[in-house]
Enzyme design. Structure first.
Site, PDB file in Angstrom:
ATOM      1  N   HIS A 266      -4.935 -10.600  10.223  1.00  0.00           N
ATOM      2  CA  HIS A 266      -4.707 -12.074   9.567  1.00  0.00           C
ATOM      3  C   HIS A 266      -3.241 -12.272   9.996  1.00  0.00           C
ATOM      4  O   HIS A 266      -2.891 -13.263  10.333  1.00  0.00           O
ATOM      5  CB  HIS A 266      -5.107 -11.965   8.159  1.00  0.00           C
ATOM      6  CG  HIS A 266      -6.664 -12.222   7.745  1.00  0.00           C
ATOM      7  ND1 HIS A 266      -7.477 -12.790   8.493  1.00  0.00           N
ATOM      8  CD2 HIS A 266      -7.316 -11.369   6.975  1.00  0.00           C
ATOM      9  CE1 HIS A 266      -8.616 -12.681   7.925  1.00  0.00           C
ATOM     10  NE2 HIS A 266      -8.614 -11.780   6.865  1.00  0.00           N
TER      11      HIS A 266
ATOM     12  N   HIS B 207      -7.665  -4.920   9.220  1.00  0.00           N
ATOM     13  CA  HIS B 207      -8.256  -6.227   8.850  1.00  0.00           C
ATOM     14  C   HIS B 207      -7.178  -7.243   8.374  1.00  0.00           C
ATOM     15  O   HIS B 207      -7.014  -8.247   8.932  1.00  0.00           O
ATOM     16  CB  HIS B 207      -9.283  -6.002   7.757  1.00  0.00           C
ATOM     17  CG  HIS B 207      -9.985  -7.328   7.179  1.00  0.00           C
ATOM     18  ND1 HIS B 207     -11.132  -7.782   7.833  1.00  0.00           N
ATOM     19  CD2 HIS B 207      -9.272  -8.426   6.311  1.00  0.00           C
ATOM     20  CE1 HIS B 207     -11.422  -8.879   7.112  1.00  0.00           C
ATOM     21  NE2 HIS B 207     -10.382  -9.357   6.415  1.00  0.00           N
ATOM     22  N   GLU B 208      -6.405  -6.676   7.570  1.00  0.00           N
ATOM     23  CA  GLU B 208      -5.392  -7.788   6.975  1.00  0.00           C
ATOM     24  C   GLU B 208      -4.115  -7.906   7.978  1.00  0.00           C
ATOM     25  O   GLU B 208      -3.638  -9.052   8.020  1.00  0.00           O
ATOM     26  CB  GLU B 208      -4.617  -7.123   5.635  1.00  0.00           C
ATOM     27  CG  GLU B 208      -5.714  -6.956   4.616  1.00  0.00           C
ATOM     28  CD  GLU B 208      -6.172  -8.224   4.298  1.00  0.00           C
ATOM     29  OE1 GLU B 208      -5.690  -9.481   4.537  1.00  0.00           O
ATOM     30  OE2 GLU B 208      -7.501  -8.157   3.628  1.00  0.00           O
TER      31      GLU B 208
END
Length: 314
Positions: free
Chosen positions: A235, A231-232
């Protein structure tokens, strides 16, 4: 360890779009609310993933998203590129650009308090494996380039935007704007992790910070399969949360992720928070569901990551 490969969802009606991505927070009691992802003081700089019940204080505002999108358009134009209606890179008058293929070097920094926080080589290797499985087919792969271990009690409980974060990253950052610095510690504020977004000027504050127990085999129940890093890194490669912008406007600036009014937690069935086409994308890596529920990036998200990489990191 459960490995998941990239699932390229078939395009749906244009209901949402993806600019950049926020971060995840750590697991909390079921029914609580999550933490936010982006550093409000530096547009495109940082976003997070939070546990259920933690407060996400970094989520991008509409103005920040608009500014970020305008900057991306300018950065691509400076390289003679634009994006077509599906978000794919294109050269004016020459059609779609070729898919970028990049092997990303990962510098993994373990922060301990002396007696706590050590991470085995096996866990780090498994985390890299999870990233490679999740991003398979996206054009991006990951290779461990180096590791460090630092005993520092104030960094061990680091929080976003803090002096501890600035000092930690300034001291430990390695490589170039194309390399991923990943920091693992017993982070605070109920967060599972946070990440910086790509931008025109990338500094030694660039990178991803993770809760150490979110790595594969960690103790963060329901969030211990390594997908906080997935997920990170999303980003870090320029994706927003799937719920960015809610049910109106351009949402996450990705055309094939259905609009979503708010973060999804746990692993709900048939969730549909917006009237536009499509159920909420609760299996998408950029939502807030359990690791066991996440298994998908869409074709539009891949196009966005490709555009962000070309604009800022290539």
């Amino acid at each position: 360890m459960k490995l998941r490969s990239l699932a390229l969802a078939a395009p749906l009606a244009l209901v949402a779009a993806s600019l950049g991505a926020p971060a995840f927070a750590s697991p909390v009691a079921d029914g609580a609310a999550p933490a936010a992802c982006l550093d409000p003081h530096d547009v495109g700089a940082s976003d997070a993933r939070a546990m259920h019940g933690a407060k996400d204080t970094n989520h991008l505002t509409a103005a920040e998203v608009k500014a970020s999108e305008a900057d991306l358009t300018r950065a691509l134009a400076a390289k003679g590129l634009t994006r077509d209606s599906s978000g794919k890179l294109a050269k004016p008058g020459a059609g779609s650009a070729a898919l970028v293929s990049a092997t990303i070097k990962v510098y993994f920094h373990t922060i301990t308090s002396g007696s706590a926080g050590a991470i085995s080589t096996t866990k780090i290797t498994k985390q890299i494996d999870v990233l490679n499985a999740a991003y398979a087919g996206s054009g991006f792969s990951f290779v461990l380039a180096g590791t460090t271990v630092t005993n520092n009690a104030s960094w061990y409980t680091v929080t976003p935007g803090s002096r501890a974060e600035r000092d930690m990253k300034s001291s430990l950052y390695q490589g170039t704007k194309a390399d991923l610095n990943l920091y693992a510690a017993n982070i605070g504020q109920g967060l599972l992790g946070w990440a910086t977004f790509p931008k025109s000027k990338i500094t030694n504050q660039d990178g991803v910070v993770l809760l150490n127990e979110s790595l594969p085999g960690g103790t963060a129940t329901n969030y211990n399969e390594g997908d906080t890093a997935t997920h990170e890194v999303g980003h870090w490669l320029g994706l927003y949360h799937t719920f960015q912008g809610g049910c109106t406007g351009s949402g996450d600036y990705v055309s094939d992720t259905p609009a979503e009014a708010s973060p999804a937690y746990q692993c709900p069935t048939g969730r549909d928070t917006c009237s536009s086409p499509g159920l909420d994308p609760i299996k998408n890596f950029m939502d807030y569901t359990y690791d066991s529920c996440m298994n998908t990036f869409t074709a539009g998200q891949v196009s966005r990551m490709q555009a962000q990489w070309t604009a800022y990191r290539a």
